[in-house]
Design a protein around this motif. Sequence first.
Motif, PDB file in Angstrom:
ATOM      1  N   GLU A   1       0.829  -1.208   0.000  1.00 35.29           N
ATOM      2  CA  GLU A   1       0.000   0.000   0.000  1.00 35.29           C
ATOM      3  C   GLU A   1       0.855   1.246   0.000  1.00 35.29           C
ATOM      4  O   GLU A   1       1.899   1.305   0.650  1.00 35.29           O
ATOM      5  N   HIS A   2       0.398   2.249  -0.711  1.00 36.94           N
ATOM      6  CA  HIS A   2       1.065   3.559  -0.674  1.00 36.94           C
ATOM      7  C   HIS A   2       0.103   4.583  -1.245  1.00 36.94           C
ATOM      8  O   HIS A   2      -0.829   4.250  -1.954  1.00 36.94           O
ATOM      9  N   ASP A   3       0.333   5.834  -0.895  1.00 33.00           N
ATOM     10  CA  ASP A   3      -0.476   6.903  -1.467  1.00 33.00           C
ATOM     11  C   ASP A   3       0.406   8.140  -1.612  1.00 33.00           C
ATOM     12  O   ASP A   3       0.956   8.397  -2.674  1.00 33.00           O
ATOM     13  N   CYS A   4       0.614   8.879  -0.511  1.00 32.89           N
ATOM     14  CA  CYS A   4       1.318  10.166  -0.616  1.00 32.89           C
ATOM     15  C   CYS A   4       2.806  10.016  -0.914  1.00 32.89           C
ATOM     16  O   CYS A   4       3.397  10.837  -1.582  1.00 32.89           O
ATOM     17  N   ARG A   5       3.416   8.997  -0.406  1.00 30.46           N
ATOM     18  CA  ARG A   5       4.874   8.784  -0.477  1.00 30.46           C
ATOM     19  C   ARG A   5       5.654   9.963   0.113  1.00 30.46           C
ATOM     20  O   ARG A   5       6.782  10.242  -0.287  1.00 30.46           O
ATOM     21  N   GLU A   6       5.030  10.687   1.004  1.00 33.84           N
ATOM     22  CA  GLU A   6       5.760  11.761   1.681  1.00 33.84           C
ATOM     23  C   GLU A   6       5.472  11.810   3.181  1.00 33.84           C
ATOM     24  O   GLU A   6       5.561  12.850   3.815  1.00 33.84           O
ATOM     25  N   GLY A   7       5.102  10.654   3.737  1.00 33.15           N
ATOM     26  CA  GLY A   7       5.010  10.543   5.187  1.00 33.15           C
ATOM     27  C   GLY A   7       3.776  11.148   5.825  1.00 33.15           C
ATOM     28  O   GLY A   7       3.790  11.421   7.024  1.00 33.15           O
ATOM     29  N   ILE A   8       2.707  11.344   5.055  1.00 33.00           N
ATOM     30  CA  ILE A   8       1.539  11.984   5.680  1.00 33.00           C
ATOM     31  C   ILE A   8       0.247  11.166   5.632  1.00 33.00           C
ATOM     32  O   ILE A   8      -0.696  11.507   6.330  1.00 33.00           O
ATOM     33  N   CYS A   9       0.197  10.113   4.828  1.00 27.00           N
ATOM     34  CA  CYS A   9      -1.099   9.418   4.709  1.00 27.00           C
ATOM     35  C   CYS A   9      -1.178   8.154   5.568  1.00 27.00           C
ATOM     36  O   CYS A   9      -2.257   7.704   5.913  1.00 27.00           O
ATOM     37  N   GLY A  10      -0.045   7.563   5.895  1.00 23.72           N
ATOM     38  CA  GLY A  10      -0.027   6.374   6.743  1.00 23.72           C
ATOM     39  C   GLY A  10      -0.305   5.075   6.004  1.00 23.72           C
ATOM     40  O   GLY A  10      -0.491   4.038   6.626  1.00 23.72           O
ATOM     41  N   ALA A  11      -0.330   5.111   4.679  1.00 25.88           N
ATOM     42  CA  ALA A  11      -0.695   3.905   3.923  1.00 25.88           C
ATOM     43  C   ALA A  11       0.432   2.869   3.845  1.00 25.88           C
ATOM     44  O   ALA A  11       0.162   1.670   3.777  1.00 25.88           O
ATOM     45  N   CYS A  12       1.678   3.307   3.869  1.00 27.99           N
ATOM     46  CA  CYS A  12       2.801   2.427   3.527  1.00 27.99           C
ATOM     47  C   CYS A  12       3.211   1.518   4.693  1.00 27.99           C
ATOM     48  O   CYS A  12       4.383   1.468   5.063  1.00 27.99           O
ATOM     49  N   SER A  13       2.234   0.808   5.216  1.00 32.55           N
ATOM     50  CA  SER A  13       2.478   0.001   6.411  1.00 32.55           C
ATOM     51  C   SER A  13       3.137  -1.330   6.062  1.00 32.55           C
ATOM     52  O   SER A  13       2.558  -2.128   5.336  1.00 32.55           O
TER      53      SER A  13
ATOM     54  N   THR B   1      10.312   7.669  11.044  1.00 30.46           N
ATOM     55  CA  THR B   1      10.303   7.700   9.574  1.00 30.46           C
ATOM     56  C   THR B   1       9.333   6.654   9.025  1.00 30.46           C
ATOM     57  O   THR B   1       9.363   5.505   9.464  1.00 30.46           O
ATOM     58  N   THR B   2       8.504   7.044   8.087  1.00 31.42           N
ATOM     59  CA  THR B   2       7.609   6.077   7.436  1.00 31.42           C
ATOM     60  C   THR B   2       8.398   5.291   6.382  1.00 31.42           C
ATOM     61  O   THR B   2       9.449   5.747   5.918  1.00 31.42           O
ATOM     62  N   ALA B   3       7.854   4.151   5.978  1.00 30.75           N
ATOM     63  CA  ALA B   3       8.544   3.313   4.979  1.00 30.75           C
ATOM     64  C   ALA B   3       8.770   4.086   3.679  1.00 30.75           C
ATOM     65  O   ALA B   3       9.795   3.918   3.009  1.00 30.75           O
ATOM     66  N   CYS B   4       7.838   4.966   3.330  1.00 30.97           N
ATOM     67  CA  CYS B   4       7.980   5.714   2.066  1.00 30.97           C
ATOM     68  C   CYS B   4       9.076   6.783   2.145  1.00 30.97           C
ATOM     69  O   CYS B   4       9.584   7.229   1.123  1.00 30.97           O
ATOM     70  N   GLN B   5       9.429   7.186   3.359  1.00 31.50           N
ATOM     71  CA  GLN B   5      10.462   8.211   3.533  1.00 31.50           C
ATOM     72  C   GLN B   5      11.826   7.605   3.876  1.00 31.50           C
ATOM     73  O   GLN B   5      12.803   8.320   4.062  1.00 31.50           O
TER      74      GLN B   5
ATOM     75  N   CYS C   1      -0.580  12.170  14.320  1.00 32.57           N
ATOM     76  CA  CYS C   1      -0.817  10.742  14.065  1.00 32.57           C
ATOM     77  C   CYS C   1      -1.413  10.556  12.680  1.00 32.57           C
ATOM     78  O   CYS C   1      -2.397  11.195  12.325  1.00 32.57           O
ATOM     79  N   ILE C   2      -0.808   9.658  11.889  1.00 35.83           N
ATOM     80  CA  ILE C   2      -1.269   9.441  10.515  1.00 35.83           C
ATOM     81  C   ILE C   2      -2.078   8.153  10.387  1.00 35.83           C
ATOM     82  O   ILE C   2      -2.379   7.715   9.276  1.00 35.83           O
ATOM     83  N   GLY C   3      -2.397   7.523  11.510  1.00 32.49           N
ATOM     84  CA  GLY C   3      -3.245   6.330  11.474  1.00 32.49           C
ATOM     85  C   GLY C   3      -2.634   5.146  10.741  1.00 32.49           C
ATOM     86  O   GLY C   3      -3.340   4.338  10.145  1.00 32.49           O
TER      87      GLY C   3
HETATM   88  S1  FES Z   1       2.761   6.483   1.476  1.00 28.60           S
HETATM   89 FE1  FES Z   1       1.801   8.030   2.684  1.00 28.60          FE
HETATM   90  S2  FES Z   1       2.870   7.917   4.584  1.00 28.60           S
HETATM   91 FE2  FES Z   1       3.921   6.514   3.312  1.00 28.60          FE
END
Ligand code: FES
Length: 251
Positions: free
Chosen positions: A57-69, A83-87, A161-163
């Motif tokens: 999963e991914h969406d923003c790829r900039e650490g704000i959506c919380g999708a890249c779990s 740091t999120t996985a996308c960052q 918190c980005i959930g």
């Molecule tokens: S893809 Fe949105 S926080 Fe990682």
Amino acid sequence: MNTLNLTLHIWRQRSSQEQGGFKTYKVEANEHMSFLEMLDVLNQQLIEKKEEPVAFEHDCREGICGACSMVINGRPHGPLGGTTACQLHMRFFQDGQEIWIEPFRAQPFPVIRDLVVDRSSFDRIIQAGGYISVNTGQAVDGNTIPIEKDLAAEAFDAAACIGCGACVAACPNGSAMLFVSAKASHLGLLPQGEVENSRRVQSMVHQMDKEGFGRCSNTYACEAECPKEISVENIARLNRWYFKSVLSSEV
Ligand code: FES
Ligand code: SF4
């Protein structure tokens, strides 16, 4: 520019009904790629070989959506704190390294496919009370209610918190207390949200229990792995608010 030759062990699972397991892949990445870009390269290779790409999963790829779990080498979002996985960038890995990538593991987060888990349990907790009721109409002027700066800062920290669910994946009990407490705090600390605090706290905690999340393990693993560095002080606050709401006749 350094090139990294990596061995990836990735959890593959077709659905929640089927058993999963690790599969091993080789991939070449450069140090400037993000972790997700490295997975994109792998997926391109797999597609070219007419193999099934890895679902993540991914969406923003900039650490704000919380999708890249995802769990990277045993840690939710990988080895870099805050740091999120996308960052996360590949320069934090070494040439020849083996990397184990698997989904967040918790009973309320069933695997949908490969690294993608169903986190709609978080949505149901928010639907249960994680909001402020307002009358529709013209927006109220932002400065109508003066708010003390320290309080605003505390609420803002909780609102970061980005959930993503990393706190649940990190906790030995699969507890969602850090997530719920952050959501309750960012609303309840402010005067606009204080009015509904008792009802909100009880509804969110009851929904959290209903979804099957465990009790707080008091290990602070949630705070250590949270990509937004949400403090466990929010959990203490949620407990205080919860007991107060139960003991009061408000609800
Ligand atoms: S893809 Fe949105 S926080 Fe990682
Ligand atoms: S508290 Fe941290 S780890 Fe938990 S959902 Fe929010 S951002 Fe993710």
